[in-house]
Write a protein that holds these residues in place. Sequence first.
Motif, PDB file in Angstrom:
ATOM      1  N   MET A 198      40.591 -16.863 -16.109  1.00 38.37           N
ATOM      2  CA  MET A 198      39.201 -16.536 -15.788  1.00 38.37           C
ATOM      3  C   MET A 198      39.065 -16.608 -14.280  1.00 38.37           C
ATOM      4  O   MET A 198      39.527 -17.576 -13.662  1.00 38.37           O
ATOM      5  CB  MET A 198      38.226 -17.525 -16.438  1.00 38.37           C
ATOM      6  CG  MET A 198      36.770 -17.180 -16.166  1.00 38.37           C
ATOM      7  SD  MET A 198      35.622 -18.414 -16.823  1.00 38.37           S
ATOM      8  CE  MET A 198      35.805 -18.147 -18.574  1.00 38.37           C
TER       9      MET A 198
ATOM     10  N   GLU B  55      28.643 -27.855 -14.483  1.00 38.40           N
ATOM     11  CA  GLU B  55      28.265 -26.642 -13.758  1.00 38.40           C
ATOM     12  C   GLU B  55      26.844 -26.737 -13.205  1.00 38.40           C
ATOM     13  O   GLU B  55      25.938 -27.216 -13.873  1.00 38.40           O
ATOM     14  CB  GLU B  55      28.371 -25.418 -14.649  1.00 38.40           C
ATOM     15  CG  GLU B  55      28.053 -24.125 -13.876  1.00 38.40           C
ATOM     16  CD  GLU B  55      28.274 -22.877 -14.660  1.00 38.40           C
ATOM     17  OE1 GLU B  55      28.783 -22.962 -15.796  1.00 38.40           O
ATOM     18  OE2 GLU B  55      27.962 -21.792 -14.136  1.00 38.40           O
TER      19      GLU B  55
ATOM     20  N   ASP C 148      34.126 -14.479 -14.806  1.00 36.30           N
ATOM     21  CA  ASP C 148      33.240 -15.554 -15.191  1.00 36.30           C
ATOM     22  C   ASP C 148      31.883 -14.903 -15.528  1.00 36.30           C
ATOM     23  O   ASP C 148      31.682 -13.703 -15.343  1.00 36.30           O
ATOM     24  CB  ASP C 148      33.133 -16.624 -14.091  1.00 36.30           C
ATOM     25  CG  ASP C 148      32.690 -17.955 -14.667  1.00 36.30           C
ATOM     26  OD1 ASP C 148      32.941 -18.990 -14.043  1.00 36.30           O
ATOM     27  OD2 ASP C 148      32.095 -17.962 -15.770  1.00 36.30           O
ATOM     28  N   TRP C 149      30.972 -15.711 -16.012  1.00 35.32           N
ATOM     29  CA  TRP C 149      29.711 -15.197 -16.560  1.00 35.32           C
ATOM     30  C   TRP C 149      28.974 -14.314 -15.556  1.00 35.32           C
ATOM     31  O   TRP C 149      28.482 -14.799 -14.538  1.00 35.32           O
ATOM     32  CB  TRP C 149      28.819 -16.369 -16.961  1.00 35.32           C
ATOM     33  CG  TRP C 149      27.571 -15.978 -17.670  1.00 35.32           C
ATOM     34  CD1 TRP C 149      26.489 -15.346 -17.142  1.00 35.32           C
ATOM     35  CD2 TRP C 149      27.258 -16.191 -19.057  1.00 35.32           C
ATOM     36  NE1 TRP C 149      25.522 -15.154 -18.073  1.00 35.32           N
ATOM     37  CE2 TRP C 149      25.960 -15.661 -19.273  1.00 35.32           C
ATOM     38  CE3 TRP C 149      27.918 -16.771 -20.130  1.00 35.32           C
ATOM     39  CZ2 TRP C 149      25.340 -15.692 -20.512  1.00 35.32           C
ATOM     40  CZ3 TRP C 149      27.291 -16.806 -21.368  1.00 35.32           C
ATOM     41  CH2 TRP C 149      26.033 -16.266 -21.557  1.00 35.32           C
TER      42      TRP C 149
ATOM     43  N   ASP D 298      33.654 -22.441 -24.978  1.00 39.43           N
ATOM     44  CA  ASP D 298      34.039 -23.474 -24.008  1.00 39.43           C
ATOM     45  C   ASP D 298      34.367 -24.794 -24.701  1.00 39.43           C
ATOM     46  O   ASP D 298      33.582 -25.723 -24.701  1.00 39.43           O
ATOM     47  CB  ASP D 298      32.892 -23.713 -23.015  1.00 39.43           C
ATOM     48  CG  ASP D 298      32.692 -22.542 -22.108  1.00 39.43           C
ATOM     49  OD1 ASP D 298      31.725 -21.776 -22.315  1.00 39.43           O
ATOM     50  OD2 ASP D 298      33.533 -22.349 -21.206  1.00 39.43           O
TER      51      ASP D 298
ATOM     52  N   PHE E 248      33.395 -17.582  -9.496  1.00 42.91           N
ATOM     53  CA  PHE E 248      32.150 -17.091  -8.904  1.00 42.91           C
ATOM     54  C   PHE E 248      32.231 -16.976  -7.392  1.00 42.91           C
ATOM     55  O   PHE E 248      31.488 -16.222  -6.780  1.00 42.91           O
ATOM     56  CB  PHE E 248      31.005 -18.079  -9.222  1.00 42.91           C
ATOM     57  CG  PHE E 248      30.581 -18.120 -10.652  1.00 42.91           C
ATOM     58  CD1 PHE E 248      30.668 -19.294 -11.378  1.00 42.91           C
ATOM     59  CD2 PHE E 248      30.084 -16.996 -11.283  1.00 42.91           C
ATOM     60  CE1 PHE E 248      30.253 -19.354 -12.704  1.00 42.91           C
ATOM     61  CE2 PHE E 248      29.671 -17.038 -12.614  1.00 42.91           C
ATOM     62  CZ  PHE E 248      29.751 -18.224 -13.309  1.00 42.91           C
TER      63      PHE E 248
ATOM     64  N   LYS F  37      41.349 -21.513 -15.495  1.00 41.37           N
ATOM     65  CA  LYS F  37      40.155 -21.143 -14.732  1.00 41.37           C
ATOM     66  C   LYS F  37      39.888 -22.200 -13.671  1.00 41.37           C
ATOM     67  O   LYS F  37      40.413 -23.319 -13.758  1.00 41.37           O
ATOM     68  CB  LYS F  37      38.952 -20.984 -15.667  1.00 41.37           C
ATOM     69  CG  LYS F  37      38.384 -22.285 -16.231  1.00 41.37           C
ATOM     70  CD  LYS F  37      37.215 -21.989 -17.167  1.00 41.37           C
ATOM     71  CE  LYS F  37      36.518 -23.263 -17.596  1.00 41.37           C
ATOM     72  NZ  LYS F  37      35.430 -23.029 -18.548  1.00 41.37           N
ATOM     73  N   HIS F  38      39.145 -21.842 -12.605  1.00 43.07           N
ATOM     74  CA  HIS F  38      38.537 -20.569 -12.237  1.00 43.07           C
ATOM     75  C   HIS F  38      39.323 -20.036 -11.047  1.00 43.07           C
ATOM     76  O   HIS F  38      39.389 -20.707 -10.013  1.00 43.07           O
ATOM     77  CB  HIS F  38      37.079 -20.779 -11.854  1.00 43.07           C
ATOM     78  CG  HIS F  38      36.282 -21.499 -12.904  1.00 43.07           C
ATOM     79  ND1 HIS F  38      36.302 -22.868 -13.083  1.00 43.07           N
ATOM     80  CD2 HIS F  38      35.442 -21.038 -13.848  1.00 43.07           C
ATOM     81  CE1 HIS F  38      35.488 -23.192 -14.080  1.00 43.07           C
ATOM     82  NE2 HIS F  38      34.941 -22.117 -14.563  1.00 43.07           N
TER      83      HIS F  38
ATOM     84  N   PHE G 233      37.815 -21.425 -23.265  1.00 44.69           N
ATOM     85  CA  PHE G 233      37.786 -21.196 -21.816  1.00 44.69           C
ATOM     86  C   PHE G 233      38.150 -22.515 -21.120  1.00 44.69           C
ATOM     87  O   PHE G 233      37.344 -23.133 -20.451  1.00 44.69           O
ATOM     88  CB  PHE G 233      36.392 -20.711 -21.391  1.00 44.69           C
ATOM     89  CG  PHE G 233      35.924 -19.495 -22.123  1.00 44.69           C
ATOM     90  CD1 PHE G 233      34.700 -19.475 -22.779  1.00 44.69           C
ATOM     91  CD2 PHE G 233      36.709 -18.353 -22.170  1.00 44.69           C
ATOM     92  CE1 PHE G 233      34.267 -18.345 -23.460  1.00 44.69           C
ATOM     93  CE2 PHE G 233      36.283 -17.210 -22.845  1.00 44.69           C
ATOM     94  CZ  PHE G 233      35.063 -17.203 -23.491  1.00 44.69           C
TER      95      PHE G 233
ATOM     96  N   ARG H  30      31.461 -29.970 -10.768  1.00 46.75           N
ATOM     97  CA  ARG H  30      32.497 -29.541 -11.712  1.00 46.75           C
ATOM     98  C   ARG H  30      33.807 -30.306 -11.550  1.00 46.75           C
ATOM     99  O   ARG H  30      34.755 -30.044 -12.283  1.00 46.75           O
ATOM    100  CB  ARG H  30      32.703 -28.027 -11.608  1.00 46.75           C
ATOM    101  CG  ARG H  30      31.429 -27.257 -11.894  1.00 46.75           C
ATOM    102  CD  ARG H  30      31.641 -25.817 -12.220  1.00 46.75           C
ATOM    103  NE  ARG H  30      32.116 -25.636 -13.594  1.00 46.75           N
ATOM    104  CZ  ARG H  30      32.060 -24.454 -14.215  1.00 46.75           C
ATOM    105  NH1 ARG H  30      31.600 -23.394 -13.592  1.00 46.75           N
ATOM    106  NH2 ARG H  30      32.491 -24.347 -15.467  1.00 46.75           N
TER     107      ARG H  30
HETATM  108  C1  GLC Z   1      30.216 -20.501 -17.102  1.00 45.86           C
HETATM  109  C2  GLC Z   1      31.373 -21.221 -16.442  1.00 45.86           C
HETATM  110  C3  GLC Z   1      32.684 -20.969 -17.113  1.00 45.86           C
HETATM  111  C4  GLC Z   1      32.462 -20.802 -18.611  1.00 45.86           C
HETATM  112  C5  GLC Z   1      31.682 -19.514 -18.805  1.00 45.86           C
HETATM  113  C6  GLC Z   1      31.354 -19.268 -20.283  1.00 45.86           C
HETATM  114  O1  GLC Z   1      29.333 -20.020 -16.134  1.00 45.86           O
HETATM  115  O2  GLC Z   1      31.570 -21.031 -15.055  1.00 45.86           O
HETATM  116  O3  GLC Z   1      33.535 -22.097 -16.829  1.00 45.86           O
HETATM  117  O4  GLC Z   1      33.706 -20.729 -19.278  1.00 45.86           O
HETATM  118  O5  GLC Z   1      30.501 -19.474 -18.033  1.00 45.86           O
HETATM  119  O6  GLC Z   1      30.485 -20.242 -20.737  1.00 45.86           O
END
Ligand code: GLC
Length: 746
Positions: free
Chosen positions: A251, A498, A286-287, A110, A254, A207-208, A154, A168
Motif C-alpha cells: 500500500m 491514524e 491508500d484511502w 484492517d 499519503f 504499508k505505507h 492491510f 501511527r
Molecule cells: C487508512 C489508512 C490505511 C488503511 C486504509 C484502509 O486511511 O491509512 O492504513 O489500511 O485507510 O482502512
Amino acid sequence: MTLRPVALAAALIAASIPLAAPALAQDAIDRKVDALLKQMTLQEKVGQLHQLSGAEATGPEAAKRASQNTEIRAGNVGSMLNIKGAKDTREAQALALQSRLKIPLLFGLDVIHGYKTVFPVPIGEAASWDLEAIEQSAQVAAREAAAAGIHWTFAPMVDIGRDPRWGRVMEGAGEDTYLGSKIAAARVRGFQGPKLGATDRVMATAKHFAAYGAAVAGRDYNAVDMSLQQLYEVYLPPFKASVDAGVATFMNSFNTLNGVPATGSAFLQRDILKGAWKYKGFVVSDWASVKEMVLHGYAKDLPDAAVKAINAGSDMDMEGEAYIAHLAQAVKDGRVAQKHVDDAVRRILRKKFEMGLFDDPYRFSDAQREQAVLADPRHRAIARDVARKSLVLLKNDKLNGNAILPLAKNAKSIAVIGPLADSRRDLEGGWVVSDVRGEVVSILDGIRNHAQGAQISHAAACAPGCATAEGFDAAVAAAGKADVIVLAVGETWDMSGEAKSRTDIGLPGQQTELFRRLKATGKPVVAVLFAGRPMIFNEIADNADAILYAWFPGSEGGNAVADVLFGDYNPSAKLPATFPRNLGQIPISYAQYNTGRPVTSEKDIVYRSAYIDSPNTPRYAFGHGKSYTEFGYSGVQLDRTILRPGQTATLSFELQNKGKVAGTEIAQLYIRDTVASVVRPVKELKGFTKVHLQPGERRRVTFTIDRDTLSFFNGDLKWGAEPGEFKLMVGSASDDIRLETTLHLQ
Ligand code: GLC
C-alpha cells in the motif's frame, strides 16, 4: 492439556482444517490470467482496479450500498474493504458472479492486531522482540479474519517511526530498521503462511510505501523530506524485508516524498519496488490517495490524478473514484498506455487465482467454519502470552531492601486506582475493526483473578482522559487504607493511531496530579502506563516505586499485567523506541551520528552538540527493559579479529542469570563503523537473541558477523561494507553495553 503457546500455535495449524488452494504452478496461473485478460473489455479491466469500502446495507447508507451492489454486478469493482463476516462476504461475492466474466471480489480489512481476539497494539508486540510470538499473533489474526470471509489484511504497517508525536507509531515496530525488518517479515509469514490460498491465512500488505513515519513535525499526512541515503538506510529495508518474505501486496502512502506524492511516485513504485526489487504483487493506494494528489497540487484534476497514479505504478484505487471514472478515457486518449492497465490487472488477477477464488469464490465465506474458529478458546491463551511478553518493566525500586515488584499474592490490601483501572475498551487500542470482539479482561479483573486473600479496593478517580479531578479525594482515601497502590493511567485508545498526532505527549488531563496526590499518601505506587506511543511522564518516572509500560495489551491485557505484577511471568520486554525526556529532543533515536562536537560527559557541553537546558540522553533508551532477576555478561570472544572476503566471524560471550528467579534476557548486538565514506551511527542494532535461564544458569551465546552485517548504503546508494575497524558491542540495552571488542574488515 495445557499447550505452551508455541505448541499451541502448532496445534492450531494441525487442528484447523485449512483448505489449500489447488497447487497451480505460477506459469499455469499466468496462462489463466492472460487467457482471462484477452476476454476483458477496457471497462472490465478498469473495474478490477476499483476498490470500494462497503457502505452499511441498512440505515442511512442503504442507498449508497445499493449503488455499490449495482457496480459490483456490472463488473465495475475488483475489491471491497470493510465488508466482513461469512454471510455478508458471500452475498457480495454472489453479486460479482452475476457480472459477465464472473471475476470474484477480493475482500480487504484492517486486521492490524487481531480480529475477534485482540492482541497488543503492534508497537507493544514489538517490545517483545519475540519473532515467534509476533508471527503467532499474526497467524491467529489471520485465522479468525479468514474464517470471517476476509482474503486480505492491510497489515503489517512497517513504517519506521522516530517521532512519537506521530500517532501511527502505535501501528509499527518502533524506531529501528533491523528490528523493524525482522518483525515485518515475521508478521508477513504469520498472516500469509508458507503459500497463499489456505483458508486460515490471508494476503498481507506492506504499508505505507514509503517513509510515512518521517512526516515533518510528527503531524500525520504531512510532507516528508529526506536524503536518499536516509531513505535507503532507515526507511526502505523493512519494505524490502516484506518483499523477501513474499508479501502479497503493498500500500502506498499519503505523504509526499521530496515533493512527489508517494501514490504518484514512479521512483518508489516502478524504479525501486517493481524494478530493482522485481516485485510481482500489486500496489493498492491508500484511502483516496489518488484523488488527494489534486489537493497536494500534483494533479490538476481527477483525470490527471488517475493518469499520474497508474503511470507511476499504483495498481488499485482505494475509494478514490478516479480510475473508474477516468482511466478508460485516458487509455483511449493515449495518456495512459494500455500496457500499464494490463499490468495492473494481471497483478490483481494473479492474486485472485493464487487465493483459489476462481476455483471457489465462496471458499472463505463458510459460516460453519467462522462459528467454530471464532469460538476457539485457544486464541486467548496465545494473546495472553504475547501480551505478557510485550510489557516493559521500566523501573522497580527497592523498599526495605526488597523490590516492590512482584507483589505478593497474599498482600494484605491493594488499591487499584485510576481511570484505566477498570477500562476495557482502552486496553484494545485503536485499530479494532470487528464487531464480534471477545470480552476484555481489565486490570482490575486481572488483579482480582490473581490475588489470593488480598483485599482489593478500586477507585477510578476520574474518567478515561481524566479531564477533571472530582473523584480524587475518594481515590486518595481508598489508597490510604491499602498496603500498595496500583495506578492505571495513560492515553485513551483514541489518542494514537491514524490522524492522532499530539503536540504534548504527556499524560492526558489531571493524571499527573492524581499520581502526586497518591504518592503523598506515603504508600508505594506501582504505575501501569497505557499508550500507543512513547509518552513523557517525568514526575512518575522520578517518583513512582515501579513502572510497567503496558502499551494497549489487548483482550487478555488485565491477566497479562497481573501475571507480571504478581510474578507469574518475569517481564522480559525491551523498548522498541526511545522515550524522550522532553518534546525538544524529538526526533530522537539511539542510532544517532557522532557529529564533530560529541558530548563525552554531561558536564562538558560548552561548544558541544548539546542543549543548554536538557541532557542529550533519553528518559529511557531503545532496548531498555528490566527483569525480576539480574543478568551477567562476561567472557567476550571473537574467533577471528580480521574478517577477510568470504569469511564470517563468530562473537561469543557468557550470559548468566545471577538472580533467584528464572528469566529471559534479550541480549543485543550493536556495531559501529568507526570510519566510512559516509558517517555512520554511533550504534546500529545488528542482532538480538532471547535467552531463558534458570537461577544461576550460564550459557554461551553467539552472534555471527559477516560482510552483510557490516554493510550500509554509501553516498552512491550502493550497498556494501568498507574495510576498516568496527566496534562490536553486546548489551542489555542501547545505553547498557556490557561487552566490547573490535573487528577489522579487510
Ligand atoms: C487508512 C489508512 C490505511 C488503511 C486504509 C484502509 O486511511 O491509512 O492504513 O489500511 O485507510 O482502512
